[in-house]
Write a protein that holds these residues in place. Structure first.
Motif, PDB file in Angstrom:
ATOM      1  N   LEU A  84       4.569  -9.396  15.188  1.00  0.00           N
ATOM      2  CA  LEU A  84       4.324  -8.339  14.220  1.00  0.00           C
ATOM      3  C   LEU A  84       2.832  -8.028  14.196  1.00  0.00           C
ATOM      4  CD1 LEU A  84       6.588  -9.636  11.303  1.00  0.00           C
ATOM      5  CD2 LEU A  84       7.196  -8.096  13.181  1.00  0.00           C
ATOM      6  N   LYS A  85       2.485  -6.830  13.788  1.00  0.00           N
ATOM      7  CA  LYS A  85       1.082  -6.412  13.811  1.00  0.00           C
ATOM      8  C   LYS A  85       0.578  -5.877  12.476  1.00  0.00           C
ATOM      9  CE  LYS A  85      -0.135  -7.167  18.124  1.00  0.00           C
ATOM     10  NZ  LYS A  85      -1.261  -8.100  18.458  1.00  0.00           N
ATOM     11  N   ARG A  86       1.388  -5.101  11.785  1.00  0.00           N
ATOM     12  CA  ARG A  86       0.937  -4.408  10.574  1.00  0.00           C
ATOM     13  C   ARG A  86       1.577  -5.087   9.369  1.00  0.00           C
ATOM     14  NH1 ARG A  86      -1.711   0.365   9.825  1.00  0.00           N
ATOM     15  NH2 ARG A  86      -1.236   1.617   7.978  1.00  0.00           N
ATOM     16  N   ILE A  87       0.753  -5.775   8.582  1.00  0.00           N
ATOM     17  CA  ILE A  87       1.262  -6.678   7.557  1.00  0.00           C
ATOM     18  C   ILE A  87       0.607  -6.380   6.212  1.00  0.00           C
ATOM     19  CG2 ILE A  87       1.594  -9.103   6.915  1.00  0.00           C
ATOM     20  CD1 ILE A  87       2.994  -8.396   9.476  1.00  0.00           C
ATOM     21  N   ALA A  88       1.406  -6.340   5.165  1.00  0.00           N
ATOM     22  CA  ALA A  88       0.879  -6.189   3.813  1.00  0.00           C
ATOM     23  C   ALA A  88       0.404  -7.541   3.289  1.00  0.00           C
ATOM     24  CB  ALA A  88       1.955  -5.624   2.889  1.00  0.00           C
ATOM     25  N   VAL A 129      -2.769  -4.526   5.539  1.00  0.00           N
ATOM     26  CA  VAL A 129      -2.660  -3.405   4.614  1.00  0.00           C
ATOM     27  C   VAL A 129      -2.596  -3.957   3.198  1.00  0.00           C
ATOM     28  CG1 VAL A 129      -1.251  -1.438   3.888  1.00  0.00           C
ATOM     29  CG2 VAL A 129      -1.422  -2.030   6.329  1.00  0.00           C
ATOM     30  N   ILE A 130      -3.410  -3.390   2.309  1.00  0.00           N
ATOM     31  CA  ILE A 130      -3.361  -3.828   0.918  1.00  0.00           C
ATOM     32  C   ILE A 130      -2.802  -2.706   0.047  1.00  0.00           C
ATOM     33  CG2 ILE A 130      -5.274  -5.448   1.212  1.00  0.00           C
ATOM     34  CD1 ILE A 130      -7.012  -3.415  -0.383  1.00  0.00           C
ATOM     35  N   TYR A 174       6.963  -6.154  -7.737  1.00  0.00           N
ATOM     36  CA  TYR A 174       6.466  -6.567  -6.425  1.00  0.00           C
ATOM     37  C   TYR A 174       7.294  -5.924  -5.316  1.00  0.00           C
ATOM     38  CZ  TYR A 174       3.049 -10.212  -7.726  1.00  0.00           C
ATOM     39  OH  TYR A 174       1.952 -10.894  -8.171  1.00  0.00           O
ATOM     40  N   LEU A 175       8.596  -5.905  -5.478  1.00  0.00           N
ATOM     41  CA  LEU A 175       9.471  -5.323  -4.455  1.00  0.00           C
ATOM     42  C   LEU A 175       9.260  -3.822  -4.341  1.00  0.00           C
ATOM     43  CD1 LEU A 175      12.745  -7.322  -5.174  1.00  0.00           C
ATOM     44  CD2 LEU A 175      11.233  -7.573  -3.174  1.00  0.00           C
ATOM     45  N   GLU A 176       9.032  -3.174  -5.456  1.00  0.00           N
ATOM     46  CA  GLU A 176       8.727  -1.740  -5.446  1.00  0.00           C
ATOM     47  C   GLU A 176       7.475  -1.460  -4.633  1.00  0.00           C
ATOM     48  OE1 GLU A 176       7.199   1.638  -8.665  1.00  0.00           O
ATOM     49  OE2 GLU A 176       8.145  -0.198  -9.385  1.00  0.00           O
ATOM     50  N   ILE A 177       6.458  -2.291  -4.816  1.00  0.00           N
ATOM     51  CA  ILE A 177       5.210  -2.134  -4.057  1.00  0.00           C
ATOM     52  C   ILE A 177       5.452  -2.384  -2.577  1.00  0.00           C
ATOM     53  CG2 ILE A 177       2.886  -3.056  -3.716  1.00  0.00           C
ATOM     54  CD1 ILE A 177       2.920  -3.738  -6.769  1.00  0.00           C
ATOM     55  N   ALA A 178       6.199  -3.439  -2.261  1.00  0.00           N
ATOM     56  CA  ALA A 178       6.497  -3.753  -0.860  1.00  0.00           C
ATOM     57  C   ALA A 178       7.272  -2.613  -0.206  1.00  0.00           C
ATOM     58  CB  ALA A 178       7.283  -5.057  -0.778  1.00  0.00           C
ATOM     59  N   ASP A 179       8.257  -2.078  -0.905  1.00  0.00           N
ATOM     60  CA  ASP A 179       9.061  -0.986  -0.355  1.00  0.00           C
ATOM     61  C   ASP A 179       8.196   0.247  -0.076  1.00  0.00           C
ATOM     62  OD1 ASP A 179      11.310  -2.571  -0.553  1.00  0.00           O
ATOM     63  OD2 ASP A 179      12.014  -1.661  -2.423  1.00  0.00           O
ATOM     64  N   ARG A 180       7.278   0.537  -0.983  1.00  0.00           N
ATOM     65  CA  ARG A 180       6.417   1.700  -0.766  1.00  0.00           C
ATOM     66  C   ARG A 180       5.546   1.516   0.470  1.00  0.00           C
ATOM     67  NH1 ARG A 180       1.587   3.627  -0.898  1.00  0.00           N
ATOM     68  NH2 ARG A 180       0.604   1.681  -1.596  1.00  0.00           N
ATOM     69  N   VAL A 211       6.185  -0.256   3.079  1.00  0.00           N
ATOM     70  CA  VAL A 211       7.016  -0.111   4.276  1.00  0.00           C
ATOM     71  C   VAL A 211       7.196   1.359   4.610  1.00  0.00           C
ATOM     72  CG1 VAL A 211       9.346  -0.428   5.200  1.00  0.00           C
ATOM     73  CG2 VAL A 211       8.237  -2.304   3.979  1.00  0.00           C
ATOM     74  N   ILE A 212       7.510   2.159   3.607  1.00  0.00           N
ATOM     75  CA  ILE A 212       7.792   3.585   3.817  1.00  0.00           C
ATOM     76  C   ILE A 212       6.520   4.372   4.130  1.00  0.00           C
ATOM     77  CG2 ILE A 212       8.623   5.694   2.705  1.00  0.00           C
ATOM     78  CD1 ILE A 212      10.528   3.853   1.082  1.00  0.00           C
ATOM     79  N   ASP A 213       5.474   4.159   3.329  1.00  0.00           N
ATOM     80  CA  ASP A 213       4.260   4.973   3.453  1.00  0.00           C
ATOM     81  C   ASP A 213       3.281   4.465   4.504  1.00  0.00           C
ATOM     82  OD1 ASP A 213       5.349   6.436   1.410  1.00  0.00           O
ATOM     83  OD2 ASP A 213       3.910   5.786  -0.129  1.00  0.00           O
ATOM     84  N   LYS A 214       3.247   3.148   4.697  1.00  0.00           N
ATOM     85  CA  LYS A 214       2.233   2.565   5.581  1.00  0.00           C
ATOM     86  C   LYS A 214       2.810   1.892   6.822  1.00  0.00           C
ATOM     87  CE  LYS A 214      -1.163   3.599   2.753  1.00  0.00           C
ATOM     88  NZ  LYS A 214      -2.197   4.592   3.136  1.00  0.00           N
ATOM     89  N   GLY A 215       4.113   1.802   6.898  1.00  0.00           N
ATOM     90  CA  GLY A 215       4.735   1.216   8.076  1.00  0.00           C
ATOM     91  C   GLY A 215       4.524  -0.274   8.235  1.00  0.00           C
ATOM     92  N   VAL A 216       4.380  -0.998   7.126  1.00  0.00           N
ATOM     93  CA  VAL A 216       4.166  -2.443   7.255  1.00  0.00           C
ATOM     94  C   VAL A 216       5.447  -3.111   7.749  1.00  0.00           C
ATOM     95  CG1 VAL A 216       2.408  -2.425   5.454  1.00  0.00           C
ATOM     96  CG2 VAL A 216       4.755  -3.027   4.865  1.00  0.00           C
TER      97      VAL A 216
END
Length: 251
Positions: free
Chosen positions: A128-132, A158-159, A189-195, A197-202
């Motif tokens: 994996l490369k792009r990680i929150a 990604v923060i 926390y899950l809401e932030i993680a989901d965003r 994934v969708i917006d930043k491609g984490v």
């Protein structure tokens, strides 16, 4: 006679735990370390440990006021106590406090396992490369952890946005370090993680505070890898400690 009864005492390095930041994380580290050691050794064997517990009230004050010199002096004295007590390996139970820990460990000539390294290895193994990165505000907003993941493991960290960082930090300090786990906070926390994934491609999330794994669970998002820095850190410490052991696994 069982193989692991042949050599007593069973030699292993002593894991020095710099704890108290928080006491919740410190207790979890002790359980995780000994569970991992017992899985490898079997029987009644666990790890040999030494804990110096700091006052989390002091830690919170140093971090909130950004008194990094005061924090460094405080940690330096506690690491000195671990070394004097016979610790061979240094393990700090806080991602946040790693900012100044390496030079302290070097000055005391103790083998320190940096909390980011086992996690970086685990992420790299999954290609994996792009990680929150979730953690306290210093962990998310300062560069010392992010740079290590980038420079050593080639990761793009990604923060969350400022409001999300504030919410993550607040939940850590107001709830998790007090052993409070609320479903509403898990959903935030899950809401932030989901965003992200969708917006930043984490592609995954680093649980970059050692209490977060009490709130976020892999089963909450089975298709989003979550990297538990506490578990990975403890597993790495046990592997290092057993390098001296006559027996690293049950026959």
């Amino acid at each position: 006679m069982r193989e692991n009864q042949k050599h007593r005492p069973l030699e292993q390095f002593t894991i020095g735990i710099l704890g108290g930041c928080s006491n919740v994380a410190t207790g979890e580290y002790y359980k995780l370390i000994n569970s991992a050691a017992n899985q490898k050794l079997g029987g009644w064997d666990i790890a040999e440990t030494l804990i110096v517990g700091m006052n989390f009230g002091n830690i919170e004050a140093f971090v909130r006021t950004e008194d990094w010199d005061g924090l460094t002096g405080y940690m330096n004295d506690r690491v000195r106590r671990l070394v004097a007590g016979g610790a061979d390996i240094l393990l700090c139970v806080s991602n946040t406090l790693h900012r100044y820990l390496e030079p302290i460990a070097a000055s005391h000539k103790i083998d320190m396992i940096h909390i980011a390294d086992p996690t970086g290895n685990a992420i790299r193994e999954q290609e994996l490369k792009r990680i929150a990165l979730f953690g306290t505000r210093p962990v998310m907003e300062m560069n010392y952890i992010k740079d290590r993941y980038r420079d050593r493991f080639g990761l793009e960290i990604v923060i969350p946005n400022p409001q999300e960082c504030e919410d993550i930090d607040r939940i850590i300090f107001d709830e998790l370090v007090k052993s409070e786990v609320h479903e509403s906070s898990r959903q935030r926390y899950l809401e932030i993680a989901d965003r992200l994934v969708i917006d930043k491609g984490v592609e995954g999330v680093i649980l970059g505070c050692t209490e977060i794994f009490l709130l976020l669970r892999q089963q909450d998002r089975v298709n989003l890898p979550m990297f538990n820095t506490a578990q990975l850190h403890c597993d790495a410490a046990v592997d290092r400690a057993l390098e001296k052991s006559h027996l690293a696994s049950v026959e």
